[in-house]
Design a protein around this motif. Structure first.
Motif, PDB file in Angstrom:
ATOM      1  N   ALA A 183      44.918  12.428   4.216  1.00  9.10           N
ATOM      2  CA  ALA A 183      45.092  11.095   4.803  1.00  9.10           C
ATOM      3  C   ALA A 183      44.212  10.937   6.041  1.00  9.10           C
ATOM      4  CB  ALA A 183      46.559  10.871   5.156  1.00  9.10           C
ATOM      5  N   ALA A 184      44.080  12.019   6.830  1.00 13.54           N
ATOM      6  CA  ALA A 184      43.221  11.971   8.017  1.00 13.54           C
ATOM      7  C   ALA A 184      41.760  11.787   7.609  1.00 13.54           C
ATOM      8  CB  ALA A 184      43.385  13.253   8.828  1.00 13.54           C
ATOM      9  N   ALA A 185      41.343  12.486   6.543  1.00 16.47           N
ATOM     10  CA  ALA A 185      39.969  12.345   6.049  1.00 16.47           C
ATOM     11  C   ALA A 185      39.726  10.929   5.534  1.00 16.47           C
ATOM     12  CB  ALA A 185      39.706  13.362   4.937  1.00 16.47           C
ATOM     13  N   ASP A 186      40.704  10.391   4.816  1.00 11.46           N
ATOM     14  CA  ASP A 186      40.572   9.027   4.300  1.00 11.46           C
ATOM     15  C   ASP A 186      40.630   7.995   5.429  1.00 11.46           C
ATOM     16  OD1 ASP A 186      40.297   9.895   1.701  1.00 11.46           O
ATOM     17  OD2 ASP A 186      42.425   9.795   1.263  1.00 11.46           O
ATOM     18  N   LEU A 187      41.421   8.289   6.460  1.00 12.86           N
ATOM     19  CA  LEU A 187      41.457   7.428   7.647  1.00 12.86           C
ATOM     20  C   LEU A 187      40.083   7.414   8.309  1.00 12.86           C
ATOM     21  CD1 LEU A 187      43.396   5.820   9.616  1.00 12.86           C
ATOM     22  CD2 LEU A 187      43.562   7.954  10.900  1.00 12.86           C
ATOM     23  N   PHE A 188      39.488   8.588   8.410  1.00 14.17           N
ATOM     24  CA  PHE A 188      38.139   8.711   8.968  1.00 14.17           C
ATOM     25  C   PHE A 188      37.136   7.964   8.097  1.00 14.17           C
ATOM     26  CE2 PHE A 188      34.483  11.811  10.020  1.00 14.17           C
ATOM     27  CZ  PHE A 188      34.034  10.983  11.035  1.00 14.17           C
ATOM     28  N   ALA A 189      37.340   8.043   6.771  1.00 16.39           N
ATOM     29  CA  ALA A 189      36.451   7.330   5.841  1.00 16.39           C
ATOM     30  C   ALA A 189      36.552   5.818   6.059  1.00 16.39           C
ATOM     31  CB  ALA A 189      36.808   7.684   4.400  1.00 16.39           C
ATOM     32  N   GLY A 190      37.780   5.346   6.315  1.00 13.20           N
ATOM     33  CA  GLY A 190      37.969   3.926   6.585  1.00 13.20           C
ATOM     34  C   GLY A 190      37.241   3.496   7.857  1.00 13.20           C
ATOM     35  N   ILE A 191      37.307   4.341   8.892  1.00 16.39           N
ATOM     36  CA  ILE A 191      36.612   4.054  10.151  1.00 16.39           C
ATOM     37  C   ILE A 191      35.096   4.065   9.932  1.00 16.39           C
ATOM     38  CG2 ILE A 191      36.136   4.920  12.473  1.00 16.39           C
ATOM     39  CD1 ILE A 191      38.990   6.030  12.509  1.00 16.39           C
ATOM     40  N   ALA A 192      34.625   5.069   9.186  1.00 18.64           N
ATOM     41  CA  ALA A 192      33.187   5.186   8.918  1.00 18.64           C
ATOM     42  C   ALA A 192      32.668   3.986   8.125  1.00 18.64           C
ATOM     43  CB  ALA A 192      32.909   6.480   8.151  1.00 18.64           C
ATOM     44  N   TYR A 193      33.461   3.547   7.135  1.00 16.07           N
ATOM     45  CA  TYR A 193      33.034   2.414   6.311  1.00 16.07           C
ATOM     46  C   TYR A 193      33.067   1.124   7.120  1.00 16.07           C
ATOM     47  CZ  TYR A 193      32.236  -0.141   1.993  1.00 16.07           C
ATOM     48  OH  TYR A 193      31.670  -0.923   1.017  1.00 16.07           O
ATOM     49  N   MET A 194      34.048   1.010   8.028  1.00 12.05           N
ATOM     50  CA  MET A 194      34.114  -0.161   8.898  1.00 12.05           C
ATOM     51  C   MET A 194      32.901  -0.190   9.831  1.00 12.05           C
ATOM     52  SD  MET A 194      37.255  -1.381  11.371  1.00 12.05           S
ATOM     53  CE  MET A 194      38.335  -1.628   9.962  1.00 12.05           C
ATOM     54  N   PHE A 195      32.516   0.991  10.343  1.00 14.71           N
ATOM     55  CA  PHE A 195      31.323   1.095  11.193  1.00 14.71           C
ATOM     56  C   PHE A 195      30.089   0.651  10.409  1.00 14.71           C
ATOM     57  CE2 PHE A 195      27.732   3.349  13.102  1.00 14.71           C
ATOM     58  CZ  PHE A 195      27.922   3.091  14.457  1.00 14.71           C
ATOM     59  N   LEU A 196      30.034   1.047   9.140  1.00 20.43           N
ATOM     60  CA  LEU A 196      28.922   0.636   8.286  1.00 20.43           C
ATOM     61  C   LEU A 196      28.888  -0.874   8.124  1.00 20.43           C
ATOM     62  CD1 LEU A 196      26.640   1.174   6.194  1.00 20.43           C
ATOM     63  CD2 LEU A 196      28.442   1.414   4.479  1.00 20.43           C
ATOM     64  N   MET A 197      30.055  -1.493   7.913  1.00 17.71           N
ATOM     65  CA  MET A 197      30.110  -2.938   7.716  1.00 17.71           C
ATOM     66  C   MET A 197      29.632  -3.702   8.951  1.00 17.71           C
ATOM     67  SD  MET A 197      31.031  -3.545   4.615  1.00 17.71           S
ATOM     68  CE  MET A 197      29.947  -2.161   4.258  1.00 17.71           C
ATOM     69  N   PHE A 198      29.852  -3.128  10.136  1.00 20.74           N
ATOM     70  CA  PHE A 198      29.410  -3.778  11.369  1.00 20.74           C
ATOM     71  C   PHE A 198      27.937  -3.492  11.673  1.00 20.74           C
ATOM     72  CE2 PHE A 198      34.030  -3.819  12.517  1.00 20.74           C
ATOM     73  CZ  PHE A 198      34.140  -5.207  12.676  1.00 20.74           C
ATOM     74  N   HIS A 199      27.329  -2.616  10.873  1.00 22.40           N
ATOM     75  CA  HIS A 199      25.922  -2.255  11.104  1.00 22.40           C
ATOM     76  C   HIS A 199      25.132  -2.310   9.801  1.00 22.40           C
ATOM     77  CE1 HIS A 199      28.046  -0.456  14.542  1.00 22.40           C
ATOM     78  NE2 HIS A 199      26.931  -0.633  15.206  1.00 22.40           N
TER      79      HIS A 199
END
Length: 344
Positions: A72-88
């Motif tokens: 869940a922590a890895a997937d949470l990190f994946a969600g943050i990483a993908y959100m960062f991608l969407m903003f960039h």
């Protein structure tokens, strides 16, 4: 001596790889970002719920749940990483520095690798418990922590390698089309590594599936076996089937596309499906929370406690010792050992 292009812009490498780089927002870009942010928010909330449940409920303080929490922590990190991608992404890509671009990609690679390796660790743990007819692994907490540490070290190494040398800034002819600053050889390595992990997982879960099916066949011939045993086994088979199906559907397309790009396939239009296969892989981070956690009755009960926290704000939360009913009771096999939890 090779000439390196460390002072060039991101646009320079996109032009070199012939990857389209827009300077304005198209309808397609807006839709992709909107959908991506929506998925990211859902992934963040669901996996945060899983982590909270595992922390506050002592009934989850076992190796398998620690691994689920780490997943869940890895997937949470994946969600943050993908959100960062969407903003960039979209028109904002051209404004990125080389360092920011590498950070954007490294976050994605690290999080997705951590998720995949976690899935493999869970598969191996489930295999061990099923074949020893144990409810929980006998692995010590110290070993679980070491395993989790190794998972993240592996993910970080694979995610950061391109930033520290395995790129194409000094060899433009080896640049990837999907990731114009990455070397095609790295994409090939990353894709093959993940596909090997996929294969191992398929073998492990197939072995579990075959074992459970044979066990059911043998037990059905005896009239004295516990009436809930068959139900437990059927539930486990269903879970294994869901796990395999979701994993193959979400991950395989992206890895195949990466491999084709890494191998330099000229006739393959990898850019046309790039964003969609990445989104599909991200969706697996949401499915993980559902498959591995929401099918657990005690986990669902804990979720309800968390979501209704406002109703219980005047009373301190204490994990209750729930008396197992017939449906939840782990049935005993003939040799007196507990069977594996059918919900995981």
């Amino acid at each position: 001596m090779k000439h390196c292009f460390y002072n060039e812009t991101v646009g320079f490498f996109y032009n070199n790889s012939r990857k389209e780089l827009t300077t304005y927002w198209r309808t397609k870009d807006v839709l992709v970002v909107a959908l991506g942010l929506t998925v990211s928010v859902i992934v963040l909330l669901t996996n945060l719920l899983v982590i909270t449940a595992i922390i506050i409920n002592r009934r989850f303080h076992y190796p398998i749940y620690y691994l689920l929490g780490n997943l869940a922590a890895a997937d949470l990190f994946a969600g943050i990483a993908y959100m960062f991608l969407m903003f960039h992404t979209g028109p904002r890509t051209v404004e990125l520095s080389l360092k920011t671009w590498f950070i954007r990609q490294s976050l994605l690679d690290t999080s997705l690798t951590a998720s995949v390796v976690n899935l493999l660790a869970i598969a191996v743990e489930r295999h061990q418990t099923v074949f020893t007819m144990q409810l929980h692994s006998k692995m010590s907490n110290q070993r679980v922590m070491i395993l989790i540490f190794c998972i993240w070290v592996t993910a970080l190494l694979l995610g950061l390698i391109p930033s520290y040398g395995w790129h194409c800034l000094c060899a433009l002819d080896k640049c990837s089309r999907m990731a114009p600053l990455y070397s095609r050889s790295y994409l090939t390595f990353w894709a093959i590594s993940n596909l090997v992990i996929f294969l191992i997982m398929v073998v492990v879960y197939t072995h579990i599936f075959i074992y459970v099916k044979r066990k059911m066949t043998r037990m059905s011939k005896h009239t004295s076996f516990h009436p809930r045993y068959k139900e437990t086994m059927i539930s486990l088979v269903k879970t294994v089937t869901i796990i395999l199906s979701a994993f193959v559907i979400c991950w395989t397309p992206g890895q195949v596309v990466l491999l084709l790009d890494g191998l330099g396939c000229k006739s393959c239009d990898v850019l046309a499906v790039e964003k969609y296969v990445l989104l599909l892989a991200e969706i697996n981070s949401l499915i993980n929370a559902i498959v591995y956690s929401y099918r657990d009755n005690e986990m669902r009960s804990t979720f309800r406690r968390i979501l209704c926290f406002i109703c219980y704000r005047n009373s301190k939360y204490t994990p209750t010792v729930v008396k197992l009913n017939t449906a939840d009771r782990r049935t005993l096999s003939q040799n007196g050992h507990f069977t594996v939890d059918s919900s995981i």
